[in-house]
Design an enzyme around this catalytic site. Structure first.
Site, PDB file in Angstrom:
ATOM      1  CG  HIS A 461      -1.693 -31.172   1.199  1.00  0.00           C
ATOM      2  ND1 HIS A 461      -1.988 -32.293   1.935  1.00  0.00           N
ATOM      3  CD2 HIS A 461      -1.171 -31.630   0.032  1.00  0.00           C
ATOM      4  CE1 HIS A 461      -1.649 -33.376   1.250  1.00  0.00           C
ATOM      5  NE2 HIS A 461      -1.159 -33.001   0.081  1.00  0.00           N
ATOM      6  CD  GLU A 462      -0.686 -29.523  -3.108  1.00  0.00           C
ATOM      7  OE1 GLU A 462       0.446 -29.978  -3.359  1.00  0.00           O
ATOM      8  OE2 GLU A 462      -1.704 -30.234  -3.070  1.00  0.00           O
ATOM      9  CG  HIS A 465       3.457 -32.288  -1.255  1.00  0.00           C
ATOM     10  ND1 HIS A 465       3.875 -33.522  -0.839  1.00  0.00           N
ATOM     11  CD2 HIS A 465       2.108 -32.384  -1.439  1.00  0.00           C
ATOM     12  CE1 HIS A 465       2.817 -34.336  -0.780  1.00  0.00           C
ATOM     13  NE2 HIS A 465       1.745 -33.673  -1.134  1.00  0.00           N
ATOM     14  CG  HIS A 468       9.524 -33.808   1.436  1.00  0.00           C
ATOM     15  ND1 HIS A 468       8.735 -34.906   1.222  1.00  0.00           N
ATOM     16  CD2 HIS A 468      10.667 -34.283   1.960  1.00  0.00           C
ATOM     17  CE1 HIS A 468       9.389 -35.993   1.609  1.00  0.00           C
ATOM     18  NE2 HIS A 468      10.561 -35.641   2.057  1.00  0.00           N
TER      19      HIS A 468
HETATM   20 ZN   LIG Z   1      -0.263 -34.332  -1.305  1.00  0.00          ZN
END
Ligand SMILES: [Zn+2]
Length: 678
Positions: A461-462, A465, A468
């Protein structure tokens, strides 16, 4: 004095930063910026190049100075640093408010839009649009009396939200439960029981005292075999700050909620929005109130039959009717019986070095990047690692730190944050640098750090990010990476990448016993994957209940009728809820997300982002989860574009159509693969 926070080094010199550097550095940067902004605002005939580019550079400069401070405050906290950090918060907030409410800057942006609009590049026009939008939302450009009323409403709102929070906190702290019969604690974990015993003896009492903090509440309603104990905690928790329950009337938030909704409505009306929900949507991917409501109703209609079936199954498993405080308990038992897979058991199969290698491979295969560790970068702790990310030809794209382990003086949780934002301006260029922070169990003397599967999902998940932030192609700091991305779309890359942590091919790659090297057993893997859809319908209707309630009260408020908080919640429950709720339940009175925090008219975004992520991933499932052209499209349309384009348009370009809920429903087993409800 040489202040490392004012040094224009490519990377922060973390260990040279002392608490006494913080406030002087921030004061100096802000006062220089203010002087420069005054000059810029006074320009005659401003242009994008003479006004906006320099402002973007100033924005970058504040961020470069503050980022290492706020980062160190989170990962290497000390009393001195906290003092410096806290002293700067009001300075930064005053600076940002002045900037956001500057009439001269607003006029300058408007003049540039009018004069130059048609000759500018789309991304430059977007920079201006965003700025103009934010000026408008801050009340800039309003006639004097309305502007004053808007400011007053926002100020009162801040105070009311703080009071809401205090009431919840006081009500939570005021209640505890004394246990004198050990049998009542059956099922609770040893740590909790020990703590409760210590608390009692500290107060000179026998037995055990359980407090009403969140971990204890969750542990009790999930694990405690005593129905009496579960009910007591459920009642205390669900009636906090209300007219019901053990502390009835002492910290009642009912009037505060009414006032908050009235002020929000007022503020939105002053800016010519029909209601607060419309005001909130001005910065979101969802464009209209109807779109959000339709989205939530559609999910609810699909999820409710599944939730009803799951609830019936749970009652059959328990052998009796279930009350609200029984559901968590029996769900946990059923899950254990059905899957017999525990997170702790999985740890030996997910050693961090192997998981990292597998994660990097996923990014490399999807986006054609290369990730390599770099020695010698300044770090804040010996456990931290530093990596460079390059394209296939070896051209540098950015870098990131990984601070993986829990330790004292480090904030809990996991997050990605900007260390350096990407920019390519006349005044200079910078490549993005990210912080990835987790709180995993550190390695032992004889073994590497071992992760649960929850940890693995968190890491993916991290890292989503992180990609991105790192793969952005946007030149202007205010729109690069996650900056300027609609708030209900910002979790798309992170939740998208989570899907890979559940994929059999990836699990086989990252799952191997740290000592023996044996692969993760196939049946364990299958059971692990099956847990993902366990009772997903019940979980979904619960989230939808919160989201619909939140969105409706922020849409339907009227000064004549008032907020109708309880009526609306009852109506929503009637539509979507499956678990019977007692009449005295006053959940809304402690719903801080929407009354005290930033999720007002925004709770839907949890589900919204899940739908986007599942739908995006389903494009990969259709063409192969490592399909090159699909990944390239995802990169070009969404991942590299930051806030430089409308999030819905970006999604449509990638997917060839608007988002659909089907993929999420299938992923959670709510729709059968054939598309029929099951
Ligand atoms: Zn998040």
């Amino acid at each position: 004095m040489q202040n490392p926070l004012l040094n224009p080094e490519p990377l922060p010199q973390f260990l040279q930063i002392r608490p006494e550097h913080v406030e002087p550095a921030v004061r100096e940067v802000l006062s220089q910026n203010r002087a420069r902004i005054d000059e810029l605002a006074a320009l005659t005939g401003p242009t994008f190049a003479t006004l906006i580019e320099p402002l973007e550079e100033l924005h970058h400069r504040v961020s470069r100075t503050w980022s290492p401070v706020s980062h160190l405050n989170a990962v290497l906290n000390s009393e001195g640093l906290r003092g410096g950090y806290n002293a700067c918060l009001p300075l930064l907030s005053a600076y940002q408010t002045d900037l956001a409410q500057s009439e001269p800057l607003f006029r300058a942006y408007r003049a540039i839009a009018d004069e130059q609009g048609s000759e500018l590049a789309p991304v430059q026009r977007r920079v201006i649009e965003h700025a103009m939008r934010d000026f408008r939302l801050a009340g800039v450009g309003l006639p004097v009396d309305r502007k004053q009323r808007f400011k007053t409403a926002m100020l009162e709102l801040a105070q009311l939200q703080a009071r809401f929070e205090e009431n919840v906190l006081d009500a939570t702290n005021a209640w505890s439960w004394h246990v004198s019969d050990a049998a009542e604690l059956r099922g609770l974990n040893d740590m909790l029981v020990e703590q409760a015993q210590r608390r009692a003896s500290e107060r000179g009492q026998s037995g055990w005292i359980l407090n009403l903090d969140q971990p204890t509440y969750v542990a009790v309603v999930t694990d405690a075999e005593s129905g009496k104990l579960r009910r007591a905690f459920y009642e205390a928790w669900m009636t906090r700050a209300s007219d019901q329950g053990p502390t009835a009337g002492r910290w009642d938030n009912s009037a505060v909620m009414e006032d908050i909704l009235r002020r929000r409505h007022e503020a939105a009306r002053l800016l010519d929005f029909a209601n607060y929900a419309e005001y909130a949507l001005a910065t979101r991917m969802a464009h209209s109130v109807d779109e959000v409501l339709q989205f939530l109703h559609e999910l609810a209609a699909a999820a409710r039959p599944a939730a009803l079936a799951e609830f019936a199954e749970l009652e059959a498993f328990a052998g009796h009717k279930l009350a609200a405080w029984d559901v968590g308990f029996y769900a946990e038992r059923l899950q254990r019986e059905r899957f017999s897979v525990s997170q702790e058991e999985l740890r030996p199969y997910f050693p961090l070095p192997r998981v990292l290698t597998g994660l990097f491979e996923v990014a490399e295969r999807l986006f054609g990047v290369r990730i390599a560790e770099r020695a010698g970068a300044p770090l804040w702790h010996p456990d931290v690692r530093f990596f460079d990310i390059t394209d296939q030809a070896g051209k540098p794209l950015g870098s990131f730190y990984l601070d993986a382990y829990a330790r004292p003086n480090k904030r809990s949780g996991a997050w990605m944050d900007e260390c350096v934002g990407r920019k390519r301006l006349a005044s200079g260029a910078a490549l993005p640098v990210a912080y990835l922070v987790c709180n995993f169990l550190p390695p032992g003397a004889e073994r590497p750090a071992l992760l649960t599967h929850d940890d693995v999902v968190t890491l993916f998940h991290e890292f989503g990010h992180g990609l991105h932030h790192l793969l952005t192609c946007v030149d202007y700091p205010s729109l690069a990476g996650i900056n300027g991305v609609a708030w209900d779309a910002v979790e798309l890359p992170s939740q998208f990448l989570e899907n890979y942590a559940w994929h059999p091919e990836v699990l086989q790659r990252i799952g191997a016993h740290f000592a023996s090297g044996a692969a993760l057993p196939a049946d364990t893997q299958a059971r692990l994957i099956a847990t993902r859809s366990f009772q997903a319908g019940l979980a979904m209707v619960r989230q939808l209940e919160f989201a619909l309630f939140d969105f409706r009260i922020h849409t339907e408020y009227s000064p004549e009728r008032g907020a109708r908080v309880r009526e609306t919640l009852n109506e929503v429950r009637h539509e979507v809820a499956v678990v019977p709720v007692p009449q005295w339940n006053r959940f809304a009175n402690s719903f801080g997300h929407i009354f005290a925090g930033g999720y007002a008219a925004g709770y839907y975004s949890y589900k919204w982002a899940e739908v986007l992520a599942a739908d995006a991933f389903s494009a990969f499932e259709e063409s192969g989860v490592f399909d090159g052209p699909t990944a390239q499209r995802f990169l070009d349309a969404i991942l590299s574009r930051g806030g430089s384009r409308d999030a819905l348009e970006a999604f449509v370009e990638f997917r060839g159509r608007k988002p659909q809920v089907t993929a999420l429903l299938k992923q959670h087993g709510i729709l059968a693969a054939g598309g029929r409800a099951a």
